[in-house]
Motif scaffolding. Structure first.
Motif, PDB file in Angstrom:
ATOM      1  N   TYR A 168       0.831  -1.201   0.000  1.00  0.00           N
ATOM      2  CA  TYR A 168       0.000   0.000   0.000  1.00  0.00           C
ATOM      3  C   TYR A 168       0.869   1.255   0.000  1.00  0.00           C
ATOM      4  N   TYR A 187       0.399   5.310   1.135  1.00  0.00           N
ATOM      5  CA  TYR A 187      -0.409   6.319   1.797  1.00  0.00           C
ATOM      6  C   TYR A 187       0.346   7.642   1.781  1.00  0.00           C
ATOM      7  N   LEU A 229      -4.065   9.992   7.350  1.00  0.00           N
ATOM      8  CA  LEU A 229      -3.478   9.066   6.375  1.00  0.00           C
ATOM      9  C   LEU A 229      -4.509   8.692   5.323  1.00  0.00           C
ATOM     10  N   LEU A 281      -5.146   6.616   1.492  1.00  0.00           N
ATOM     11  CA  LEU A 281      -4.631   5.568   0.616  1.00  0.00           C
ATOM     12  C   LEU A 281      -4.577   6.060  -0.833  1.00  0.00           C
ATOM     13  N   TYR A 332      -2.719   0.636  -4.130  1.00  0.00           N
ATOM     14  CA  TYR A 332      -2.357  -0.582  -3.441  1.00  0.00           C
ATOM     15  C   TYR A 332      -2.226  -1.710  -4.462  1.00  0.00           C
ATOM     16  N   LYS A 359      -6.421   1.396  -7.638  1.00  0.00           N
ATOM     17  CA  LYS A 359      -6.560   2.768  -7.174  1.00  0.00           C
ATOM     18  C   LYS A 359      -7.137   2.797  -5.767  1.00  0.00           C
ATOM     19  N   ASP A 383      -8.037   5.767  -2.518  1.00  0.00           N
ATOM     20  CA  ASP A 383      -9.013   6.837  -2.337  1.00  0.00           C
ATOM     21  C   ASP A 383      -8.611   8.147  -3.027  1.00  0.00           C
ATOM     22  N   PHE A 399       4.014   7.076   3.043  1.00  0.00           N
ATOM     23  CA  PHE A 399       4.296   5.808   3.731  1.00  0.00           C
ATOM     24  C   PHE A 399       3.903   4.640   2.854  1.00  0.00           C
ATOM     25  N   SER A 407       7.430   6.966  11.998  1.00  0.00           N
ATOM     26  CA  SER A 407       6.550   6.091  11.235  1.00  0.00           C
ATOM     27  C   SER A 407       5.499   5.467  12.143  1.00  0.00           C
ATOM     28  N   LEU A 408       4.652   4.624  11.567  1.00  0.00           N
ATOM     29  CA  LEU A 408       3.597   3.981  12.319  1.00  0.00           C
ATOM     30  C   LEU A 408       4.068   2.610  12.784  1.00  0.00           C
ATOM     31  N   LYS A 467      -8.298  -2.535   2.596  1.00  0.00           N
ATOM     32  CA  LYS A 467      -7.891  -1.137   2.671  1.00  0.00           C
ATOM     33  C   LYS A 467      -8.233  -0.578   4.044  1.00  0.00           C
ATOM     34  N   LEU A 468      -7.220  -0.008   4.689  1.00  0.00           N
ATOM     35  CA  LEU A 468      -7.447   0.589   5.998  1.00  0.00           C
ATOM     36  C   LEU A 468      -7.938   2.028   5.874  1.00  0.00           C
ATOM     37  N   PHE A 489      -8.210   5.343   8.305  1.00  0.00           N
ATOM     38  CA  PHE A 489      -7.630   5.809   9.558  1.00  0.00           C
ATOM     39  C   PHE A 489      -8.472   6.900  10.204  1.00  0.00           C
ATOM     40  N   GLY A 490      -8.440   6.916  11.541  1.00  0.00           N
ATOM     41  CA  GLY A 490      -8.923   8.066  12.278  1.00  0.00           C
ATOM     42  C   GLY A 490      -7.852   9.142  12.314  1.00  0.00           C
TER      43      GLY A 490
END
Lengths: 114, 108
Positions: free
Chosen positions: A33, A35, A43, A45, A48, A57, A59, A90, B42-43, B95-96, B98-99
């Motif tokens: 992925y 980001y 964060l 996206l 991916y 694709k 977002d 990232f 980083s995360l 797909k994540l 995030f908040g």
């Protein structure tokens, strides 16, 4: 634990120039992925991949291309960089699939487009 | 679309106090992941917990899937716990989302 590396770590580019950000992972994860992280947007996206040769694709894909030539490598390409693409990028990898990926992140690349 | 809301936005503690961070999400999660991000860093994945309760060290995460919420409890906070805690979930797409995170400051 997954090892994800990114290069370069810092980059200054000129508007209209081409920028390639590279990501390598050594844990044989299928999914990778890209980001970007911006103050006020969190964060998001960009692109991916589910494996070598595939790109999807996310977002916010406009202005970006992605390439997955191998299981280990996933690149993000800015063909015509713009100042609005100044951000921290990232890369992450995840391998469990089925919507249950645990994602592991690289150290990030700080990109400044002048 | 999918949304993830975290609260509080910021939290200041004295060293040794406990912290309780909340995450609410708009649709049923197949994965719920808590991350830590140091300033400029980083995360780091802390816990993956799509349902139930999980522990690691001083961290406990409880996710109630039906109620679309998760919490992260940090016991006996330390100054080195200071940073941003991010919650992220996905709904079987991989797909994540995030908040915006909770910024934790632990004072000595």
């Amino acid at each position: 634990e997954a090892a994800v590396t990114q290069s370069p770590r810092n980059k200054v580019a000129v508007t209209g120039g081409k920028v390639t950000l590279s990501c390598n992972q050594t844990n044989n994860h299928n999914n990778m992925y890209w980001y970007r992280q911006d103050t006020g947007h969190g964060l998001r996206l960009i692109h991916y991949s589910y494996g070598a040769g595939s790109t999807e694709k996310g977002d916010i894909p406009d202005g970006y291309k992605a390439s997955r030539p191998s299981q280990e490598n996933f690149s993000l390409i800015l063909e015509l960089a713009t100042p609005s693409q100044t951000s921290v990028y990232f890369c992450a990898s995840g391998g469990q699939g089925g919507g249950q990926d645990t994602q592991y992140f690289g150290p990030g690349t700080r990109l400044l487009v002048l | 679309g999918q949304q993830v809301q975290q609260s509080p936005a910021s939290l200041v503690l004295q060293e040794g106090e406990n912290a309780e961070l909340q995450c609410n999400f708009s649709s049923t999660a197949t994965q719920l992941q808590w991350f830590y991000q140091s300033p400029g860093g980083s995360l780091v994945s802390l816990l993956s917990n799509p349902s139930g309760t999980k522990h690691t060290g001083r961290l406990t995460s409880t996710t109630v899937t039906k109620e679309r919420r998760s919490s992260l409890h940090i016991s006996s906070s330390q100054t080195t716990d200071s940073g941003t805690y991010l919650c992220a979930h996905n709904t079987n797409t991989g797909k994540l989302t995030f908040g915006d995170g909770t910024v934790l400051t632990v004072k000595p």
